[in-house]
Design a protein around this motif. Structure first.
Motif, short mmCIF file in Angstrom:
data_model
loop_
_atom_site.label_atom_id
_atom_site.label_comp_id
_atom_site.label_asym_id
_atom_site.label_seq_id
_atom_site.Cartn_x
_atom_site.Cartn_y
_atom_site.Cartn_z
N SER A 94 31.71 37.18 50.44
CA SER A 94 30.53 37.80 49.88
C SER A 94 30.45 37.78 48.54
O SER A 94 31.43 37.36 47.63
CB SER A 94 30.53 39.36 50.02
N LEU A 95 29.02 37.23 48.00
CA LEU A 95 28.92 36.93 46.57
C LEU A 95 28.56 38.21 45.70
O LEU A 95 27.88 39.14 46.15
CB LEU A 95 27.90 36.00 46.24
N ARG A 96 29.22 38.35 44.65
CA ARG A 96 29.04 39.54 43.61
C ARG A 96 28.65 39.13 42.27
O ARG A 96 29.08 38.11 41.75
CB ARG A 96 30.37 40.35 43.28
N ILE A 97 27.66 39.81 42.03
CA ILE A 97 26.91 39.41 40.56
C ILE A 97 27.16 40.67 39.71
O ILE A 97 26.59 41.75 40.11
CB ILE A 97 25.45 39.00 40.92
N ASP A 98 27.80 40.80 38.77
CA ASP A 98 28.01 41.99 38.13
C ASP A 98 27.95 41.30 36.23
O ASP A 98 29.04 40.67 35.87
CB ASP A 98 29.30 42.56 38.26
N PRO A 99 27.44 41.77 35.40
CA PRO A 99 26.08 42.77 35.95
C PRO A 99 24.81 42.05 36.26
O PRO A 99 24.71 40.71 35.87
CB PRO A 99 25.86 43.51 34.57
N PRO A 137 25.11 28.46 32.61
CA PRO A 137 26.44 29.16 32.02
C PRO A 137 26.13 30.73 32.11
O PRO A 137 27.08 31.50 32.11
CB PRO A 137 26.25 28.93 30.59
N PHE A 138 24.83 31.10 32.03
CA PHE A 138 24.40 32.73 31.82
C PHE A 138 24.72 33.23 33.24
O PHE A 138 24.89 34.57 33.36
CB PHE A 138 22.99 32.90 31.55
N LEU A 139 24.93 32.38 34.10
CA LEU A 139 25.25 32.99 35.73
C LEU A 139 26.53 32.61 35.99
O LEU A 139 26.98 33.38 36.94
CB LEU A 139 24.14 32.62 36.74
N ARG A 140 27.03 31.72 35.63
CA ARG A 140 28.38 31.11 36.15
C ARG A 140 29.50 32.21 35.79
O ARG A 140 30.49 32.41 36.67
CB ARG A 140 28.72 29.67 35.33
N ASP A 141 29.43 32.85 34.79
CA ASP A 141 30.71 33.76 34.38
C ASP A 141 30.45 35.26 35.09
O ASP A 141 31.35 36.03 34.99
CB ASP A 141 30.71 34.18 33.04
N ARG A 142 29.33 35.58 35.81
CA ARG A 142 29.05 36.78 36.23
C ARG A 142 29.04 36.63 37.80
O ARG A 142 28.94 37.71 38.53
CB ARG A 142 27.65 37.14 35.96
N VAL A 143 29.38 35.68 38.63
CA VAL A 143 29.23 35.56 40.04
C VAL A 143 30.97 35.21 40.35
O VAL A 143 31.39 34.73 39.61
CB VAL A 143 28.48 34.31 40.53
N ALA A 144 31.39 35.88 41.48
CA ALA A 144 32.67 35.65 42.11
C ALA A 144 32.59 35.91 43.42
O ALA A 144 31.72 36.56 43.98
CB ALA A 144 33.75 36.81 41.18
N VAL A 145 33.63 35.45 44.19
CA VAL A 145 34.04 35.65 45.49
C VAL A 145 35.60 35.90 45.65
O VAL A 145 36.31 35.61 44.89
CB VAL A 145 33.78 34.30 46.29
N GLY A 146 35.79 36.88 46.39
CA GLY A 146 37.28 37.49 46.71
C GLY A 146 38.21 36.25 46.67
O GLY A 146 38.11 35.06 47.32
N ALA A 147 39.48 36.44 46.18
CA ALA A 147 40.36 35.55 46.18
C ALA A 147 41.14 35.28 47.54
O ALA A 147 41.39 34.03 47.88
CB ALA A 147 41.63 35.87 45.16
N ASP A 148 41.08 36.40 48.60
CA ASP A 148 41.49 36.38 49.90
C ASP A 148 40.32 36.10 50.80
O ASP A 148 40.37 36.64 52.05
CB ASP A 148 42.16 37.63 50.07
N ALA A 149 39.36 35.32 50.38
CA ALA A 149 38.00 35.09 51.28
C ALA A 149 38.51 34.58 52.58
O ALA A 149 38.26 35.02 53.72
CB ALA A 149 37.11 34.37 50.43
#
Length: 442
Positions: free
Chosen positions: A255-260, A236-248
């Motif tokens: 590309s995987l984005r981790i913020d923060p 859970p501590f990582l699931r909400d902070r990773v994302a991939v573009g909707a138009d991948a």
């Protein structure tokens, strides 16, 4: 692509072309390949920053076919004819069923099965073979969507002895003139026969390996499908902070984005690209390291640093006063280069002047020597020579010759010869025989 044997068709076997093709073909299909590692890199990001792990592939871009499935095409070409000439396009056909014959003389003579993109049979039928049909035939399969290209070559010879054999590289088909010939080209791979559910066969997923965990025990983070479905996994501590573009899938950027970014996110991340329809299986590995954030210096006008608003910060009283050496390195500019160039040119100019001076002095000295010799020779030429000064007194010569020379001679013959040489006496005739006899008698 499998290589299959071909044989000339007899007139009674032309009734069922599809049956003849199926009897001479062997089904084949690609074996699913494991993911191949195409890149592996180590990246470092500061804690609290936005970390981006680049994973891009243009082959994973999903585009809906708006041209009625014209992204797959087969065409037959002819080259290597006895008369020579460039490669000539004979016939082509798209997967939608549209068939095109290029030469008017070949219309009705060259045929392709209309069900080629359903059963994988792309064989070419020549109804009546002519001598001009001999040459090298190539069956070319193009899949523009998957960026695939496959080809198969068959050589056709027209003689009186029909048959078929393999020359080590391609099949050689020998037929008689006026008889039909079937050039076999079969490929039943699903990429050439099936098109439905392409979007369900494109999958992208991200995995994470904490430090010390092997690859087979990695944690799944994300699953992406070309249909738009997404599934998120991981802690859970990582699931909400990773994302991939909707138009991948529209841009081919996964590309995987981790913020923060947090220190606990350190580990090995893998991007898996699977295109089961096109046979694409790739994996990109990223070793993520999290560094400490860089501390920002406090503002100068803060009350805790012992400085005022109008002056520079005061010296630290805890530091001992002492001598300090400051090394200042001034970068060399263009002026330094021109200065060195001036030194070199000045030295070269002085050397040239010295050389010119030596040459002029040498020439002047030589010219002075020539003038001195010319003057000396001129004096000798201008003076008249009096031959009287060099005249020799004949009287002295006569007196000298008339003097008696007291010499002792051993015999009279030598004495007479000496007297003849010193006295101007007239020529005396001497009888040699007489003289020899005298000499002999002695």
């Amino acid at each position: 692509m499998p290589r299959l044997r071909s044989s000339p068709l007899q007139p009674d076997s032309l009734l069922l072309l599809g049956s003849a093709v199926l009897l001479s073909s062997v089904p084949s299909g690609p074996v699913p390949a494991a993911s191949s590692v195409v890149s592996e890199s180590t990246v470092s990001w500061a804690a609290g920053a936005l970390a981006v792990l680049r994973c891009q592939s243009p082959r994973m871009v999903w585009t809906q076919d708006r041209l009625h499935d014209r992204q797959r095409v087969v065409h037959w070409d002819l080259s290597g004819r006895p008369g020579g000439g460039p490669t000539r396009r004979l016939v082509d056909m798209y997967s939608a069923g549209e068939q095109r014959v290029y030469e008017p003389r070949d219309r009705g003579r060259l045929l392709l099965p209309l069900s080629a993109f359903h059963d994988g049979n792309f064989s070419l039928l020549i109804r009546a073979v002519e001598e001009a049909d001999a040459g090298l035939y190539t069956c070319n399969l193009h899949h523009h969507y998957c960026h695939l290209y496959e080809t198969l070559a068959v050589r056709l010879e027209v003689t009186d002895n029909p048959g078929a054999h393999w020359d080590g590289e391609k099949e050689v088909l020998v037929v008689e003139r006026g008889t039909p010939a079937l050039l076999t080209c079969v490929n039943r791979a699903h990429v050439w026969t099936d098109r439905h559910l392409e979007e369900a066969q494109q999958v992208v997923h991200w995995d994470r390996q904490p430090p010390g965990v092997p690859h087979d025990r990695a944690d799944r983070l994300l699953d992406l499908y070309a249909s738009g479905e997404r599934r998120a996994y991981g802690p859970p501590f990582l699931r909400d902070r990773v994302a991939v573009g909707a138009d991948a899938f529209a841009r081919g950027d996964f590309s995987l984005r981790i913020d923060p970014l947090e220190p606990a996110d350190e580990g090995t991340y893998s991007c898996h690209l699977h295109h089961h329809y096109c046979g694409l299986h790739e994996r990109r590995i990223f070793h993520l390291r999290v560094t400490e954030p860089v501390a920002e210096p406090p503002p100068r006008d803060s009350p805790g640093n012992g400085s005022s608003h109008s002056g520079a910060p005061g010296p630290d009283p805890t530091l001992a006063r002492g001598r300090s050496v400051i090394n200042v390195i001034v970068p060399e500019g263009r002026a330094h280069f021109f200065q060195q160039l001036g030194y070199v040119l000045a030295t070269l100019l002085l050397f040239i002047l010295l050389l010119i001076t030596v040459v002029l002095a040498t020439r002047q000295r030589r010219r002075g020597g020539y003038e001195y010799s010319d003057k000396k020779s001129g004096k000798s030429k201008g003076k008249d020579v009096n031959m009287a000064e060099f005249a020799v007194a004949t009287g002295d010569q006569a007196l000298y010759r008339s003097e008696d020379i007291q010499l002792d001679y051993k015999n009279n013959i030598l004495k007479e010869r000496a007297e003849l040489g010193h006295s101007p006496l007239p020529v005396k005739n001497i009888d040699l025989d007489r003289e020899f006899r005298k000499e002999y008698c002695k």
